[in-house]
Design a protein around this motif. Structure first.
Motif, mmCIF file in Angstrom:
data_model
loop_
_atom_site.group_PDB
_atom_site.id
_atom_site.type_symbol
_atom_site.label_atom_id
_atom_site.label_comp_id
_atom_site.label_asym_id
_atom_site.label_seq_id
_atom_site.Cartn_x
_atom_site.Cartn_y
_atom_site.Cartn_z
ATOM 1 N N ARG A 10 -14.318 -55.817 17.029
ATOM 2 C CA ARG A 10 -16.009 -55.340 17.201
ATOM 3 C C ARG A 10 -16.623 -54.361 16.637
ATOM 4 N NH1 ARG A 10 -16.998 -51.342 20.967
ATOM 5 N NH2 ARG A 10 -16.375 -51.614 23.033
ATOM 6 N N ALA A 12 -20.491 -52.591 17.524
ATOM 7 C CA ALA A 12 -21.320 -52.878 18.655
ATOM 8 C C ALA A 12 -22.230 -51.553 19.476
ATOM 9 C CB ALA A 12 -20.509 -52.522 20.023
ATOM 10 N N PRO A 13 -23.241 -51.966 17.512
ATOM 11 C CA PRO A 13 -23.852 -50.736 17.529
ATOM 12 C C PRO A 13 -25.313 -50.852 18.496
ATOM 13 C CG PRO A 13 -24.451 -52.155 15.754
ATOM 14 C CD PRO A 13 -23.542 -52.141 16.575
ATOM 15 N N SER A 14 -25.757 -49.864 18.791
ATOM 16 C CA SER A 14 -27.382 -49.450 19.693
ATOM 17 C C SER A 14 -28.461 -49.530 18.632
ATOM 18 C CB SER A 14 -27.508 -48.855 20.215
ATOM 19 O OG SER A 14 -25.681 -48.582 21.213
ATOM 20 N N GLU A 46 -25.720 -53.896 21.393
ATOM 21 C CA GLU A 46 -26.258 -53.333 22.600
ATOM 22 C C GLU A 46 -27.303 -52.736 22.977
ATOM 23 O OE1 GLU A 46 -23.066 -51.157 23.939
ATOM 24 O OE2 GLU A 46 -21.948 -52.413 23.889
ATOM 25 N N TYR A 199 -24.512 -49.393 30.882
ATOM 26 C CA TYR A 199 -23.373 -48.963 29.774
ATOM 27 C C TYR A 199 -22.315 -49.923 30.078
ATOM 28 C CZ TYR A 199 -20.407 -47.274 25.869
ATOM 29 O OH TYR A 199 -19.485 -47.440 24.880
ATOM 30 N N ARG A 217 -14.011 -47.337 18.040
ATOM 31 C CA ARG A 217 -14.823 -46.993 18.066
ATOM 32 C C ARG A 217 -14.832 -44.975 17.937
ATOM 33 N NH1 ARG A 217 -16.265 -48.457 23.988
ATOM 34 N NH2 ARG A 217 -13.826 -47.138 25.046
ATOM 35 N N LEU A 221 -16.039 -41.562 22.823
ATOM 36 C CA LEU A 221 -15.987 -41.805 23.616
ATOM 37 C C LEU A 221 -15.242 -42.392 24.636
ATOM 38 C CD1 LEU A 221 -18.616 -45.221 21.936
ATOM 39 C CD2 LEU A 221 -19.366 -43.928 24.143
HETATM 40 N N1 GLU Z 1 -23.531 -49.066 21.989
HETATM 41 C C1 GLU Z 1 -22.716 -48.111 21.501
HETATM 42 C C2 GLU Z 1 -23.021 -47.120 20.436
HETATM 43 O O1 GLU Z 1 -24.075 -47.574 19.120
HETATM 44 C C3 GLU Z 1 -20.954 -48.190 20.975
HETATM 45 C C4 GLU Z 1 -20.281 -48.529 22.602
HETATM 46 C C5 GLU Z 1 -18.804 -49.261 22.251
HETATM 47 O O2 GLU Z 1 -18.767 -48.857 21.335
HETATM 48 O O3 GLU Z 1 -18.032 -49.021 23.667
HETATM 49 O O4 GLU Z 1 -22.399 -45.939 20.759
#
Ligand code: GLU
Length: 288
Positions: A10, A12-14, A46, A199, A217, A221
């Motif tokens: 996946r 998952a950008p914010s 996100e 989050y 990612r 993180l």
């Molecule tokens: N939404 C987060 C971001 O843009 C990434 C979260 C994730 O990959 O767990 O930095």
């Protein structure tokens, strides 16, 4: 290949800013890993934080990904549509007695932490001020009772498989030490009242909902991953395999910032760069 063996990655950008080279690297790594194993990539927006997320950034995410040639399987999950699900999860945790209301402001926490009787004044772990208070609606967040949470899953080994950290190509199993969770994180905020989740909670619930088998990612993180492993165990959710890749840095060795328009994919494209040049940039040593 059986359905359950399919690799599901996946991105998952914010939408709190324009995507930059770091995002391009993350998205392409996840996409290429999925393709290599005949798997698929899923996309998740996100956007739980109303104050920071903007529609214009969200629209640009789709354009940038199309431009990079990345394909994902529908449907795209949007976290802002899933507050009822986070709410239900919080309700389950509440019924197990694992969360409590907190009305401490950042300042209260700072003051409590610098109280003269505390020897560990520098720690930022919440001191548990509201643990035994019975607050009604006057709370600002819900916190996880970490000690109790660890007790309820004490028979389980907390661990995850990591395939990327420190640019090591080798696969290793990382154990999560419960003591570390207590001393490094303590009673974390599991939901902010104004956004209805956090989050960590949203990510864990949504990775499970989307059937994610592999999380790719940035290594920024990696440190909070133990919290997600703990939540997966509390919620009886399968732990995916993690790949935390190196961050793309600017030519001064600093992290790229979403705030800086000049580093965005959009601006590089407006300056006339094509996809091939982007691929070259993110694989050049200069950025590692
Ligand atoms: N939404 C987060 C971001 O843009 C990434 C979260 C994730 O990959 O767990 O930095």
């Amino acid at each position: 290949m059986k359905r359950k063996d399919v690799v599901i990655e996946r991105f998952a950008p914010s939408p709190t800013g324009y995507l930059h080279l770091g995002h391009a690297f993350s998205a392409l790594t996840a996409y290429n890993k999925a393709k290599k194993s005949l798997g698929i990539l899923k996309l998740r927006i996100e956007d739980i934080d109303n104050n920071r997320c903007k529609k214009k950034f969200e629209r640009q995410i789709f354009k940038d990904l199309h431009w990079l040639g990345i394909k994902w399987s529908e449907p795209v999950l949007k976290q802002s549509n899933r507050r009822h699900i986070y709410n239900k999860t919080l309700y389950d945790l509440k019924n197990k007695g694992l969360i409590y209301k907190c009305n401490c402001s950042r300042k209260d926490i700072k003051n409590a932490l610098s109280a003269p009787h505390r020897s560990d004044r520098r720690t930022t772990v919440y001191p548990g001020t509201c643990l035994n208070k019975h607050l009604n609606d006057d709370f600002v967040s819900l916190r996880l009772n970490m000690r109790k949470a660890l007790q309820t899953i004490s028979s389980r080994r907390l661990e995850f498989i990591e395939t990327g950290y420190n640019n090591k190509k080798s696969v290793f199993q990382r154990r999560v030490d419960p003591e570390e969770l207590l001393t490094n994180f303590g009673d974390i905020v599991i939901a902010r009242k104004d956004i209805g989740t956090s989050y960590n909670l949203a990510v864990v619930v949504d990775d499970a909902m989307q059937g994610i088998t592999h999380v790719t990612r940035g290594e920024d993180l990696f440190e909070i991953t133990p919290i997600q492993i703990l939540l997966q165990n509390l919620l009886d959710i399968q732990t995916p395999i993690y790949h935390h890749h190196k961050l793309i840095l600017d030519s001064f060795g600093n992290r790229l910032a979403k705030r800086s328009y000049s580093e965005s994919l959009l601006s590089l494209r407006e300056k006339g760069m094509d996809q091939i040049q982007i691929f070259e940039l993110i694989s050049s040593d200069k950025f590692f």
